[in-house]
Design a protein around this motif. Structure first.
Motif, PDB file in Angstrom:
ATOM      1  N   TYR A  90     119.662 108.733 -16.570  1.00 20.90           N
ATOM      2  CA  TYR A  90     118.270 108.757 -17.011  1.00 20.90           C
ATOM      3  C   TYR A  90     117.353 109.088 -15.832  1.00 20.90           C
ATOM      4  CZ  TYR A  90     119.291 107.025 -21.676  1.00 20.90           C
ATOM      5  OH  TYR A  90     119.740 106.922 -22.958  1.00 20.90           O
ATOM      6  N   PRO A  91     116.246 109.773 -16.102  1.00 19.23           N
ATOM      7  CA  PRO A  91     115.367 110.211 -15.001  1.00 19.23           C
ATOM      8  C   PRO A  91     114.607 109.060 -14.353  1.00 19.23           C
ATOM      9  CG  PRO A  91     114.404 110.789 -17.121  1.00 19.23           C
ATOM     10  CD  PRO A  91     115.784 110.259 -17.406  1.00 19.23           C
ATOM     11  N   VAL A  92     114.481 109.155 -13.037  1.00 19.90           N
ATOM     12  CA  VAL A  92     113.614 108.274 -12.261  1.00 19.90           C
ATOM     13  C   VAL A  92     112.543 109.169 -11.652  1.00 19.90           C
ATOM     14  CG1 VAL A  92     113.444 106.675 -10.334  1.00 19.90           C
ATOM     15  CG2 VAL A  92     115.516 106.704 -11.754  1.00 19.90           C
ATOM     16  N   VAL A  93     111.294 108.935 -12.025  1.00 21.06           N
ATOM     17  CA  VAL A  93     110.203 109.825 -11.652  1.00 21.06           C
ATOM     18  C   VAL A  93     109.430 109.253 -10.476  1.00 21.06           C
ATOM     19  CG1 VAL A  93     108.113 111.001 -12.473  1.00 21.06           C
ATOM     20  CG2 VAL A  93     110.025 110.604 -14.040  1.00 21.06           C
ATOM     21  N   SER A  94     109.154 110.103  -9.492  1.00 17.55           N
ATOM     22  CA  SER A  94     108.396 109.680  -8.317  1.00 17.55           C
ATOM     23  C   SER A  94     107.007 109.207  -8.719  1.00 17.55           C
ATOM     24  CB  SER A  94     108.273 110.848  -7.336  1.00 17.55           C
ATOM     25  OG  SER A  94     107.376 110.540  -6.300  1.00 17.55           O
ATOM     26  N   THR A  95     106.546 108.154  -8.048  1.00 18.13           N
ATOM     27  CA  THR A  95     105.188 107.654  -8.274  1.00 18.13           C
ATOM     28  C   THR A  95     104.152 108.418  -7.453  1.00 18.13           C
ATOM     29  OG1 THR A  95     105.460 105.986  -6.548  1.00 18.13           O
ATOM     30  CG2 THR A  95     106.022 105.347  -8.806  1.00 18.13           C
ATOM     31  N   ALA A  96     104.617 109.339  -6.590  1.00 19.10           N
ATOM     32  CA  ALA A  96     103.690 110.108  -5.752  1.00 19.10           C
ATOM     33  C   ALA A  96     102.963 111.150  -6.590  1.00 19.10           C
ATOM     34  CB  ALA A  96     104.459 110.793  -4.625  1.00 19.10           C
ATOM     35  N   SER A  97     101.763 111.514  -6.147  1.00 17.77           N
ATOM     36  CA  SER A  97     101.046 112.592  -6.813  1.00 17.77           C
ATOM     37  C   SER A  97     101.788 113.905  -6.583  1.00 17.77           C
ATOM     38  CB  SER A  97      99.613 112.673  -6.298  1.00 17.77           C
ATOM     39  OG  SER A  97      99.588 112.794  -4.898  1.00 17.77           O
ATOM     40  N   VAL A  98     101.642 114.840  -7.498  1.00 14.92           N
ATOM     41  CA  VAL A  98     102.374 116.098  -7.454  1.00 14.92           C
ATOM     42  C   VAL A  98     101.715 117.036  -6.442  1.00 14.92           C
ATOM     43  CG1 VAL A  98     103.130 118.105  -8.789  1.00 14.92           C
ATOM     44  CG2 VAL A  98     103.053 115.835  -9.862  1.00 14.92           C
TER      45      VAL A  98
END
Length: 495
Positions: free
Chosen positions: A456-464
């Motif tokens: 399952y995906p783990v998405v960065s909390t940083a801005s793109v």
């Protein structure tokens, strides 16, 4: 919140670099000469001997012996029959660094004294000073050049105000009219620098220290400080300090004395050496003395003389995470460790700060970059992040158990203000009620999305970052479950 524009200059012991600054906001040329005396002219052999006897080392972070740089430039120029350029690196891209700004603004003639001493000894064709901040420091330097009548021999080049602009290779490229990023391969400026010619490049404080050494003589210069590391150092003290300042202190002084002078609370730790440096525990801080060897013996680093006490009022993991995100955004984007490794490291540590990550993931991300970067930025950032794991072990356990330590992130570690043009930065958001674990998104934008052990995906909390926004939108379009979206980034992620 702490104000990072350092105005005060303090000293412990006799003033050397800061002499005269207690009675004058800026030393013009006449005042400078009254305070420091006149600069002798030294032939190159005597200059090398002076630097060796005083054990002068670079003050920009690496601590490389100045005499060895001089010899390397001489050897290169001799082999090629080429002219030499002297370069002063006063870019100071570190957000927490202020010492070179203070020298430029208030004692610019010390920097020019040292650069001129070297240029005359090497019969150099030009002196180039790289600056990145403009404002008072650059104006003061330009005024000093005019005061000395050196407009024909000294050139000032303004660099972008970015972290990597302070790297020596990036400065040389900028002076040469190229994109000011590290060259991507090991190139010694002594062999190929400005215009491809042999170049003597060192930090602004280093030239100022050399000037003092020449005017005082080695014996007087070495009368303060440790025998093994004679003289004084400049330290930029910010963070929790109620009186942020640039402090001149002899080596061997207790770090605690410096912190007390700036009314600084240690709290959970002190960052030494900047964002390529290391965190030091409170216990180690109490035993530390100001010197390269003293800091290194306790797991710290003198680096560019940056001292940032954390205090008790801000979450150490949150502070480290926000700097890791900033450092990922400061990469040149020209090698895998920077382009992919740093975002992965920032994401892994961000998850640790959120209480959802694991130390092993941070360590793996750091290990994949080790020694593989086109410059020292990936390794330096990894060193900073990994030291947080060592020093804040108890806080990591608290975050893992409760998702937070209960202390807010107040932005104690200095970061530059974002320009208004970036106010619309976005963040990738995953809707878990829709996600079906296809994993396509991680293939489109692996810099911001990775798969966990269950796929399952783990998405960065940083801005793109702007360079990845197109990929982020493609990942959203390709998601069969319509589980991804872009939303305005929270204020904290934009710091």
């Amino acid at each position: 919140m702490t104000t990072y524009g350092v105005q005060d200059v303090f000293r412990i012991g006799p003033g050397r670099l800061t002499a005269g600054l207690d009675s004058s906001p800026r030393l013009d040329y006449d005042t400078h000469r009254r305070v420091h005396g006149h600069m002798p002219r030294l032939p190159i052999d005597d200059l090398i001997a002076l630097a060796e006897l005083g054990d002068l080392r670079g003050r920009g972070g690496a601590g490389f012996p100045f005499a060895r740089k001089l010899r390397a430039v001489i050897d290169s120029a001799g082999r090629r029959g080429a002219p030499i350029t002297v370069v002063v690196n006063a870019t100071e891209g570190e957000p927490a660094a202020h010492k070179d700004k203070v020298l430029l603004t208030r004692a610019p003639h010390l920097i020019l004294d040292g650069a001129d001493l070297v240029a005359r000894a090497l019969s150099a064709v030009e002196i180039v000073v790289g600056v990145a901040h403009g404002g008072p420091g650059e104006r003061s330097l330009l005024n000093a050049i005019h005061e000395r009548g050196m407009t024909d021999t000294v050139r000032v080049v303004r660099m972008p105000d970015r972290f990597i602009s302070g790297e020596g290779g990036a400065l040389v490229r900028g002076i040469n009219g190229e994109r000011p990023i590290p060259p991507g391969r090991k190139v010694r400026s002594s062999d190929s620098g400005v215009g491809g010619m042999p170049t003597m490049l060192s930090n602004a404080e280093t030239y100022a220290q050399l000037a003092l050494m020449a005017m005082l003589g080695v014996d007087m210069y070495s009368s303060v400080g440790l025998p093994s590391e004679p003289g004084t150092v400049l330290l930029s003290v910010t963070g929790s300090a109620r009186r942020p300042a640039v402090v001149e202190t002899p080596t061997g002084v207790r770090l605690r004395e410096v912190l007390d002078l700036c009314d600084a609370t240690v709290g959970q730790g002190v960052l030494l050496g900047g964002y390529h440096g290391k965190w030091m525990s409170p216990e180690a801080v109490e035993r530390a003395e100001v010197s390269r060897a003293g800091f290194e013996a306790l797991g710290g680093a003198l680096g560019a003389g940056i001292v940032v006490p954390l205090g008790w009022d801000s979450c150490p993991l949150g502070e480290t995470a926000r700097v890791a995100r900033y450092m990922a955004g400061q990469s040149a984007g020209q090698c895998g460790p920077c382009y992919m490794g740093l975002p992965d490291l920032a994401q892994a540590f961000g998850a640790l700060a959120d209480g959802t990550g694991h130390i092993e993931a941070v360590q793996r991300a750091a290990a994949t970059m080790k020694g593989r970067g086109a410059c020292g930025h990936p390794d330096g950032t990894a060193r900073f992040v990994l030291s947080a794991i060592d020093v804040f072990a108890e806080d990591i356990m608290t975050h893992a158990a409760y998702g937070t330590c209960g202390v807010p992130v107040r932005g104690v570690l200095p970061l530059p203000a974002e320009p208004s043009s970036r106010a619309a930065e976005a963040q990738l958001i995953l809707d878990w009620s829709r996600c079906e674990g296809h994993g396509l998104c991680s293939e489109v934008i692996p810099e911001l999305i990775r798969l966990d052990q269950h796929g399952y995906p783990v998405v960065s909390t940083a801005s793109v970052p702007g360079r990845l926004e197109g990929d982020a939108r493609r990942a959203i379009e390709m998601c069969p479950a319509l589980a991804l979206r872009l939303t305005p980034a929270p204020t904290e992620s934009r710091r």
